[in-house]
Design an enzyme around this catalytic site. Structure first.
Site, PDB file in Angstrom:
ATOM      1  CB  VAL A 471      -0.985   0.024   1.191  1.00  0.00           C
ATOM      2  CG1 VAL A 471      -2.074  -0.985   0.988  1.00  0.00           C
ATOM      3  CG2 VAL A 471      -0.261  -0.233   2.504  1.00  0.00           C
ATOM      4  CB  VAL A 474       2.297   1.308  -7.015  1.00  0.00           C
ATOM      5  CG1 VAL A 474       1.447   0.564  -8.027  1.00  0.00           C
ATOM      6  CG2 VAL A 474       3.501   1.940  -7.687  1.00  0.00           C
ATOM      7  CB  THR A 553       5.522  -5.473  -2.693  1.00  0.00           C
ATOM      8  OG1 THR A 553       5.767  -6.740  -3.328  1.00  0.00           O
ATOM      9  CG2 THR A 553       4.239  -5.581  -1.891  1.00  0.00           C
ATOM     10  CB  VAL A 607       8.197  -3.222 -19.657  1.00  0.00           C
ATOM     11  CG1 VAL A 607       9.088  -2.441 -20.598  1.00  0.00           C
ATOM     12  CG2 VAL A 607       8.832  -4.548 -19.276  1.00  0.00           C
ATOM     13  CB  ALA A 609       4.581   3.111 -15.782  1.00  0.00           C
ATOM     14  CG  LEU A 611       4.262   3.868 -21.946  1.00  0.00           C
ATOM     15  CD1 LEU A 611       5.680   3.987 -22.505  1.00  0.00           C
ATOM     16  CD2 LEU A 611       3.335   4.816 -22.697  1.00  0.00           C
ATOM     17  N   GLY A 662      10.196  10.214  -6.737  1.00  0.00           N
ATOM     18  CA  GLY A 662       9.590   8.875  -6.795  1.00  0.00           C
ATOM     19  C   GLY A 662       9.774   8.205  -8.144  1.00  0.00           C
ATOM     20  CD  GLU A 665      12.669  -0.108  -8.652  1.00  0.00           C
ATOM     21  OE1 GLU A 665      12.342  -0.728  -7.636  1.00  0.00           O
ATOM     22  OE2 GLU A 665      11.968  -0.067  -9.686  1.00  0.00           O
ATOM     23  CE  LYS A 680      11.403  -0.788 -15.943  1.00  0.00           C
ATOM     24  NZ  LYS A 680      11.662   0.651 -15.870  1.00  0.00           N
TER      25      LYS A 680
END
Ligand code: ADP
Ligand code: ASP
Ligand code: MG
Length: 812
Positions: A471, A474, A553, A607, A609, A611, A662, A665, A680
């Site tokens: 939580v 994301v 996570t 990969v 986000a 997209l 943000g 990582e 990725k």
């Protein structure tokens, strides 16, 4: 004239009994009514429990008895306000209660109970309730059902003596013109011995039907605590809804299979006399309720309702010696009938070497014994195996006249069950095709009822049950997005997104009805400590249908759970890239389990986000294209860093900014080391159909190895050492009008990640901020490769991508 039956739930409380009074009094304005009443809700159970205590010498039976007395007294004081009437009623009721007390005292002395005294004891419930209702309703007259409901003994059981009952009902009622007659339900009298008997638990419905049929009532109304006959038991399925109409056949099928709302024998007498039944709610008298009559409805729904029996045992009579031998089934069923054992499901394969029989658990031991006796010779000769019973099973039935001659229903049923990991142990469909029954393990009953309800009653809504793990930015953003989209999805797509579990690394909260999203943070914080293993156990134990585990996570222990969750038919949506980029074997295993179980393992956000990169690759491949080359800038963080570098903003400063915003990582070294890009690239290459490991990717780094070896603090301390060199390189690049891009490449089974200089004409030259870009060269897109470009980082975009994966599972 109409017959109105009020169940225990409708005479159990002050409110309900006052509703009953007004319902009956308004009906009686237009016509004469016969009111059949049950005992106060729960009293029959209490009467039985008290007698057991007394028989066992447990002194608490006195206390239980006092509770029964108080329950009736309290109701009388609350609803009968006229003192004279109340005293008269109390005198009658107390006389009955005294008799009952004496019987209990007797039981405690002799420590034994006969069926006769048991029947006498349970009769007090209706004898008292009918007196209270008669006193409550103006002008009501009480008739004693023992005078006209008669039973006889067949195969050791009390069954209705129909002819005599019919005759006595006419003798009692013909020529009478009482406006409101109250009759105690359930109780009867043996036609030979004149002893008290009854029509079986739930039998008041039957009393009412018998009277309605004999007197040719215009309608039989069954008043209860739900809005009618529902698609499933509303106490188990909270989105069950009222069925407007059922045929007698459909109602019979559903009642016989455990829909408690109507006692099964009730339907037959009114069916024979062609009298409609209305099921109505005492607490919502204006509701439409359900009508049961001879018509069949064709509202387009394939099935009408689902019901179940949860104490099923399955006996299997088997042996190769049975094949082709005529008469085995005859012997099985006549043996069971002689032992008075009722069978509700039979399944025999065409090979004839086994017959499975579904019956109630209480009958199973006796059934095995009688069958093993019957076939003792065959068993000793090895022609057959000893008969054994499998317990802890449930039988579920789906019912509807529209199933007749309609192809594909069994397919849909078993597909739905299979996708949810529910194994069917035996099944049966009769030639009439109005009922498909099957046996499953008890622990899957709730899930089974839910999935069938969900997939066959689409007109209401489809449910997806989500477990959200993580939580942070994301996960938190995902929960907010779900909260704001929920109503729209329900209204426009009939999809209900239920968040049934939320967990972080130390806490987990669950609610199978759906958590309160507004308060999840405090609820989570105040919940007891729970490990990842505890979370896994709770999810699997919940065994909830159409469920999706959403991993927001970056935790490898959470990624380690996927195989197990998928094995339990829980789909997985992962923002976490650890699993898909771990060993190829692991990746392939997860994809395989998902495929075999017909569920989903989706990770589009691994990969770029939000997209649509992985999905595009999947679509290309599935439609026959081949990916020849992948070139991409896949690290929003690195792109941000190289775009931000300037005379005033040093390397160490930009890395810090990337972390604060943000984009990176939590440990930015994962980005700087190229590790994140390698993961990725590996995922993209695998999705493009290539077998590749992270170690196969050639890496050219721009930060010395030793900075990756120490602690994170150490890294932050030493990073500024690189600032000067970077600045001089940057100046040179500026002069050459070139840009730095950290590029991932895959071609001819080889992958690499490295910092490259790109000139003005390269498609990667203009790549602002933290954007990502992917260039796909395929057989179809060869001369002009396909370009996907856009924001490739950020919590809310990643959350939106996760949300899109969830929608893909819902098939929207
Ligand atoms: P009463 O006391 O009025 O006779 P019952 O408890 O015998 O009431 O029957 C009503 C109950 O039947 C409901 O409260 C509901 O939980 C249960 N039930 C089981 N299956 C169904 C169904 N398909 N439709 C409606 N109710 C059902
Ligand atoms: N009171 C009886 C029972 O609880 C009969 C009925 O309610 O229909 O079984
Ligand atoms: Mg009932």
């Amino acid at each position: 004239m109409k017959v109105m039956k009020f169940g225990g739930t409708s005479v159990g409380s002050v409110n309900s009994i006052l509703n009953l009074k007004s319902i009956v009094e308004s009906a009686a304005v237009n016509e004469n009514v016969i009111v059949v009443v049950s005992a106060l809700g729960g009293v029959t159970d209490k009467l039985i429990k008290t007698s057991q205590l007394a028989v066992n010498g447990d002194e608490s039976f006195n206390e239980e008895f006092q509770n029964i007395v108080t329950r009736h007294h309290e109701l009388i004081y609350s609803v009968i306000h006229c003192e004279e009437k109340r005293n008269e009623l109390l005198k009658e009721v107390d006389k009955l209660l005294n008799e009952l007390d004496n019987i209990y005292q007797g039981l405690a002395l002799i420590n034994n109970i006969t069926p006769k005294s048991e029947a006498t004891i349970v009769s007090y419930g209706e004898r008292i309730s009918s007196r209270i209702v008669t006193a409550l309703i103006d002008g009501a007259v009480r008739y004693n059902s023992r005078q006209f409901i008669r039973t006889e003994v067949k195969h050791g059981k009390n069954i209705l003596a129909s002819e005599e009952t019919d005759r006595l009902i006419h003798e009692t009622f013909d020529g009478k013109n009482d406006r409101i007659i109250v009759v105690p339900g359930f109780i009867a009298q043996d036609k030979e011995s004149n002893e008290i008997t009854n029509l079986g638990r739930g039998g008041s419905d039957y009393t009412a039907a018998i009277i309605a049929a004999a007197l040719n009532a215009e309608i039989l109304e069954i008043w209860t605590d739900v809005d009618g006959f529902m698609t499933a038991d509303p106490k188990v399925i909270n989105n069950a809804y009222t069925i407007e109409h059922l045929s007698y056949v459909e109602a019979t099928e559903l009642c016989n299979f455990g829909a408690k709302v109507v006692y099964p024998p009730t339907i037959y007498p009114v069916f024979k006399a062609n009298i409609p039944i209305a099921i109505k709610n005492t607490f919502n008298p204006g509701g439409d309720g359900t009508i049961i009559n001879a018509n069949s409805t064709s509202d387009g729904r394939l099935i009408k309702g689902i019901s179940s029996i949860n104490d099923t045992d399955l006996l299997t009579v088997q042996g190769l010696g049975m094949v082709g031998i005529v008469g085995v089934n005859h012997r099985i069923f006549s043996t069971l009938a002689a032992a008075d054992i009722s069978v509700f499901l039979v399944a025999q394969a065409s090979s004839e070497n086994s017959t499975s029989i579904g019956l109630r658990h209480v009958d199973a031991e006796k059934a095995c014994n009688v069958l093993n006796n019957e076939f003792a010779k065959e068993i000793s000769m090895g022609l057959m195996e000893p008969v054994t019973a499998a317990s802890d099973l449930s039988t579920v039935a789906i019912v509807g006249e529209n199933m007749r001659h309609n192809a594909g229903i069994i397919g849909k049923l078993f597909h739905t069950l299979g996708r949810n990991g529910i194994n069917v142990i035996a099944c049966a469909q009769g030639g009439q095709e109005t009922n498909i029954s099957f046996v499953i393990n008890n622990k899957f009953l709730r899930k089974t009822l839910n999935v069938i309800h969900d997939s066959f009653f689409l007109s209401e809504y489809k449910v997806l049950n989500l477990f959200i793990c993580g939580v942070g930015t994301v996960g938190g953003s995902l929960i907010e997005q779900i909260a704001s989209q929920r109503q729209k999805l329900l209204d426009e797509h009939r999809l209900k997104l239920n968040i049934v579990g939320i967990a972080n690394s130390r806490h987990a909260i669950f609610d199978r009805e759906g958590l309160d999203i507004a308060n999840y943070k405090s609820e989570l914080m105040n919940s007891p400590e729970s490990s990842i293993e505890d979370m896994r156990n709770s999810i699997i134990k919940m065994n909830i249908f159409n469920s999706v585990f959403v991993d927001c996570t970056a935790n490898s222990a959470v990624a380690d759970l996927y195989a197990d969750l998928l094995e339990h038919n829980i789909s997985v949506v992962a923002a976490n890239k650890i699993a898909a980029s771990s060993s190829y074997e692991k990746y392939a295993q997860l994809k395989n389990i998902a495929r075999q179980r017909n569920i989903k393992y989706l990770f589009e956000t691994n990969v770029g986000a939000g997209l649509p990169i992985i999905n595009t690759i999947n679509d290309l491949i599935n439609s026959g294209d081949k990916i020849l080359k992948i070139e991409a800038v896949l690290s929003g963080t690195l792109n941000f860093i190289f775009n931000m570098l300037s005379e005033d903003v040093s390397l160490s400063h930009t890395v810090r900014l990337a972390q604060e915003k943000g984009y990176s990582e939590p440990d930015p070294r994962i980005d700087l080391s190229g590790k994140d890009v390698i993961r990725k690239l590996v995922i993209l290459a695998r999705e493009a159909g290539y077998t590749i490991e992270q170690e196969d990717i050639e890496t050219k780094l721009f930060i010395p190895d030793e900075l990756f070896e120490g602690t994170l603090e150490n890294f932050w301390e030493r990073l500024p050492e690189l600032d000067a060199d970077f600045e001089s390189e940057r100046k040179k690049l500026e002069a050459e009008k070139m840009h730095w891009r950290f590029i991932a490449r895959f071609q001819d089974n080889k992958g690499s990640v490295s910092l490259c200089k790109v000139s003005q004409h390269h498609p990667f030259y203009n790549l602002e901020g933290s954007n990502n870009i992917v260039l796909l060269t395929t057989e179809r897109y060869k001369e002009y490769p396909m370009l996907i470009k856009g924001y490739g980082a950020g919590a809310s975009l990643t959350a939106a991508g996760v949300f899109a994966d969830i929608m893909r599972i819902a098939n929207i």
